[in-house]
Design a protein around this motif. Structure first.
Motif, PDB file in Angstrom:
ATOM      1  N   ILE A  76       4.819   7.686 -12.771  1.00 38.73           N
ATOM      2  CA  ILE A  76       6.269   7.860 -12.630  1.00 38.73           C
ATOM      3  C   ILE A  76       6.582   8.715 -11.398  1.00 38.73           C
ATOM      4  CG2 ILE A  76       8.358   8.770 -13.755  1.00 38.73           C
ATOM      5  CD1 ILE A  76       7.147   6.295 -15.152  1.00 38.73           C
ATOM      6  N   ALA A  77       5.807   9.765 -11.174  1.00 44.34           N
ATOM      7  CA  ALA A  77       6.058  10.678 -10.059  1.00 44.34           C
ATOM      8  C   ALA A  77       5.746  10.058  -8.702  1.00 44.34           C
ATOM      9  CB  ALA A  77       5.243  11.961 -10.250  1.00 44.34           C
ATOM     10  N   ASN A  78       4.908   9.043  -8.668  1.00 46.59           N
ATOM     11  CA  ASN A  78       4.462   8.455  -7.391  1.00 46.59           C
ATOM     12  C   ASN A  78       5.124   7.118  -7.078  1.00 46.59           C
ATOM     13  OD1 ASN A  78       2.500  10.372  -6.346  1.00 46.59           O
ATOM     14  ND2 ASN A  78       1.392   9.935  -8.235  1.00 46.59           N
ATOM     15  N   ARG A  79       6.314   6.912  -7.564  1.00 41.15           N
ATOM     16  CA  ARG A  79       6.998   5.629  -7.336  1.00 41.15           C
ATOM     17  C   ARG A  79       7.126   5.285  -5.859  1.00 41.15           C
ATOM     18  NH1 ARG A  79      11.849   5.194 -11.817  1.00 41.15           N
ATOM     19  NH2 ARG A  79      10.471   5.302 -13.611  1.00 41.15           N
ATOM     20  N   GLU A  80       7.474   6.257  -5.035  1.00 39.99           N
ATOM     21  CA  GLU A  80       7.667   5.993  -3.595  1.00 39.99           C
ATOM     22  C   GLU A  80       6.359   5.550  -2.937  1.00 39.99           C
ATOM     23  OE1 GLU A  80      10.484   5.667  -1.887  1.00 39.99           O
ATOM     24  OE2 GLU A  80      11.449   6.000  -3.835  1.00 39.99           O
ATOM     25  N   LYS A  81       5.254   6.188  -3.270  1.00 42.16           N
ATOM     26  CA  LYS A  81       3.957   5.793  -2.714  1.00 42.16           C
ATOM     27  C   LYS A  81       3.589   4.387  -3.163  1.00 42.16           C
ATOM     28  CE  LYS A  81      -0.749   6.799  -1.782  1.00 42.16           C
ATOM     29  NZ  LYS A  81      -1.015   5.465  -1.339  1.00 42.16           N
ATOM     30  N   ILE A  82       3.844   4.074  -4.404  1.00 44.54           N
ATOM     31  CA  ILE A  82       3.541   2.742  -4.939  1.00 44.54           C
ATOM     32  C   ILE A  82       4.364   1.687  -4.206  1.00 44.54           C
ATOM     33  CG2 ILE A  82       3.720   1.280  -6.996  1.00 44.54           C
ATOM     34  CD1 ILE A  82       3.150   3.967  -8.583  1.00 44.54           C
ATOM     35  N   LEU A  83       5.636   1.970  -3.976  1.00 49.17           N
ATOM     36  CA  LEU A  83       6.482   1.028  -3.240  1.00 49.17           C
ATOM     37  C   LEU A  83       6.020   0.871  -1.798  1.00 49.17           C
ATOM     38  CD1 LEU A  83      10.007   1.990  -4.610  1.00 49.17           C
ATOM     39  CD2 LEU A  83       8.711  -0.104  -5.068  1.00 49.17           C
ATOM     40  N   THR A  84       5.591   1.963  -1.181  1.00 57.76           N
ATOM     41  CA  THR A  84       5.061   1.903   0.185  1.00 57.76           C
ATOM     42  C   THR A  84       3.801   1.045   0.234  1.00 57.76           C
ATOM     43  OG1 THR A  84       6.000   4.059   0.745  1.00 57.76           O
ATOM     44  CG2 THR A  84       4.175   3.285   2.108  1.00 57.76           C
ATOM     45  N   ASP A  85       2.895   1.248  -0.730  1.00 56.62           N
ATOM     46  CA  ASP A  85       1.677   0.433  -0.795  1.00 56.62           C
ATOM     47  C   ASP A  85       2.020  -1.044  -0.966  1.00 56.62           C
ATOM     48  OD1 ASP A  85       0.130   2.705  -0.551  1.00 56.62           O
ATOM     49  OD2 ASP A  85      -0.474   2.765  -2.663  1.00 56.62           O
ATOM     50  N   ALA A  86       2.980  -1.346  -1.814  1.00 53.16           N
ATOM     51  CA  ALA A  86       3.378  -2.736  -2.047  1.00 53.16           C
ATOM     52  C   ALA A  86       3.938  -3.346  -0.763  1.00 53.16           C
ATOM     53  CB  ALA A  86       4.409  -2.810  -3.175  1.00 53.16           C
ATOM     54  N   ARG A  87       4.772  -2.592  -0.067  1.00 53.70           N
ATOM     55  CA  ARG A  87       5.361  -3.094   1.183  1.00 53.70           C
ATOM     56  C   ARG A  87       4.277  -3.345   2.227  1.00 53.70           C
ATOM     57  NH1 ARG A  87      10.682  -2.078   2.604  1.00 53.70           N
ATOM     58  NH2 ARG A  87      10.554  -0.352   1.148  1.00 53.70           N
ATOM     59  N   GLU A  88       3.317  -2.419   2.351  1.00 55.68           N
ATOM     60  CA  GLU A  88       2.236  -2.575   3.325  1.00 55.68           C
ATOM     61  C   GLU A  88       1.387  -3.806   3.017  1.00 55.68           C
ATOM     62  OE1 GLU A  88       0.198   1.173   3.265  1.00 55.68           O
ATOM     63  OE2 GLU A  88       1.779   2.182   4.394  1.00 55.68           O
ATOM     64  N   ASN A  89       1.088  -4.037   1.750  1.00 58.25           N
ATOM     65  CA  ASN A  89       0.291  -5.207   1.380  1.00 58.25           C
ATOM     66  C   ASN A  89       1.066  -6.500   1.608  1.00 58.25           C
ATOM     67  OD1 ASN A  89      -2.476  -4.524   0.324  1.00 58.25           O
ATOM     68  ND2 ASN A  89      -1.237  -3.029  -0.777  1.00 58.25           N
ATOM     69  N   ALA A  90       2.347  -6.489   1.318  1.00 53.13           N
ATOM     70  CA  ALA A  90       3.173  -7.671   1.562  1.00 53.13           C
ATOM     71  C   ALA A  90       3.207  -7.986   3.061  1.00 53.13           C
ATOM     72  CB  ALA A  90       4.585  -7.458   1.020  1.00 53.13           C
ATOM     73  N   GLN A  91       3.280  -6.954   3.882  1.00 56.70           N
ATOM     74  CA  GLN A  91       3.302  -7.152   5.332  1.00 56.70           C
ATOM     75  C   GLN A  91       1.971  -7.712   5.819  1.00 56.70           C
ATOM     76  OE1 GLN A  91       6.035  -6.761   7.464  1.00 56.70           O
ATOM     77  NE2 GLN A  91       4.623  -7.955   8.709  1.00 56.70           N
ATOM     78  N   ARG A  92       0.876  -7.221   5.250  1.00 55.88           N
ATOM     79  CA  ARG A  92      -0.441  -7.749   5.628  1.00 55.88           C
ATOM     80  C   ARG A  92      -0.547  -9.228   5.280  1.00 55.88           C
ATOM     81  NH1 ARG A  92      -5.237  -4.179   3.574  1.00 55.88           N
ATOM     82  NH2 ARG A  92      -6.388  -5.567   4.956  1.00 55.88           N
ATOM     83  N   LEU A  93      -0.059  -9.621   4.107  1.00 51.97           N
ATOM     84  CA  LEU A  93      -0.084 -11.039   3.736  1.00 51.97           C
ATOM     85  C   LEU A  93       0.803 -11.867   4.663  1.00 51.97           C
ATOM     86  CD1 LEU A  93      -0.082 -10.922  -0.160  1.00 51.97           C
ATOM     87  CD2 LEU A  93      -1.906 -11.751   1.328  1.00 51.97           C
ATOM     88  N   GLU A  94       1.934 -11.337   5.037  1.00 52.04           N
ATOM     89  CA  GLU A  94       2.814 -12.036   5.972  1.00 52.04           C
ATOM     90  C   GLU A  94       2.123 -12.211   7.325  1.00 52.04           C
ATOM     91  OE1 GLU A  94       6.021 -14.107   7.486  1.00 52.04           O
ATOM     92  OE2 GLU A  94       5.588 -13.592   5.406  1.00 52.04           O
ATOM     93  N   ASN A  95       1.415 -11.182   7.785  1.00 58.11           N
ATOM     94  CA  ASN A  95       0.688 -11.279   9.056  1.00 58.11           C
ATOM     95  C   ASN A  95      -0.439 -12.304   8.974  1.00 58.11           C
ATOM     96  OD1 ASN A  95       2.337  -9.321  10.168  1.00 58.11           O
ATOM     97  ND2 ASN A  95       0.891  -7.655   9.808  1.00 58.11           N
ATOM     98  N   ILE A  96      -1.122 -12.362   7.833  1.00 58.89           N
ATOM     99  CA  ILE A  96      -2.171 -13.363   7.634  1.00 58.89           C
ATOM    100  C   ILE A  96      -1.565 -14.765   7.696  1.00 58.89           C
ATOM    101  CG2 ILE A  96      -3.745 -14.340   5.899  1.00 58.89           C
ATOM    102  CD1 ILE A  96      -4.342 -11.388   5.083  1.00 58.89           C
TER     103      ILE A  96
END
Length: 107
Positions: A76-96
Motif C-alpha cells: 500500500i505504501a509503495n503505490r507510486e513505485k509500483i506504478l512507475t515500474d508498470a509504466r517503465e515495463n509498458a514503455q519497454r514493450l512498446e519499444n520492442i
C-alpha cells in the motif's frame, strides 16, 4: 494464436500478471479473503488463486492472516513505485514492438 510466436512466454506471463491484478483489486475492496471465497468472487480456479497468492506473498504484496490473504502495508505504501515500474515495463514493450515493426517492415 500460433505457438511459434517469440512472445509465447511473455503472453503467458502477462496472463498471470492480469490474474494477480484481479486478486489485488479484490483484496483492495474486501480483505481478508480465503482461496475458496476469492475463487467464487473472481471466477478464477482455486489452483490458480493458490499459485498467485504464493507468488504475491513471496513478492511481499500479500500476507496470510488467520482469516485469509491481506495486502501488506509495504504494498500500500509503495503505490507510486509500483506504478512507475508498470509504466517503465509498458514503455519497454512498446519499444520492442516498434523495433520489431521496423525489422519486419524493412525491405
Amino acid at each position: 494464436m500460433n505457438d511459434i510466436s517469440i512472445f509465447k512466454e511473455i503472453r503467458e506471463n502477462i496472463e498471470t500478471l492480469e490474474r494477480h491484478l484481479i486478486i489485488i483489486k479484490t483484496l483492495l475492496t474486501e480483505q481478508p479473503l480465503g482461496i475458496i471465497k476469492m475463487s467464487q468472487q473472481t471466477g478464477i480456479p482455486e489452483h490458480k488463486i493458490r499459485y498467485s497468492l504464493r507468488i504475491l506473498e513471496h513478492g511481499g504484496i500479500i500476507e496470510a492472516s488467520r482469516e485469509g490473504a491481506i495486502l501488506t502495508s509495504d504494498f500500500i505504501a509503495n503505490r507510486e513505485k509500483i506504478l512507475t515500474d508498470a509504466r517503465e515495463n509498458a514503455q519497454r514493450l512498446e519499444n520492442i514492438y516498434k523495433e520489431l515493426k521496423n525489422i519486419l517492415e524493412s525491405p
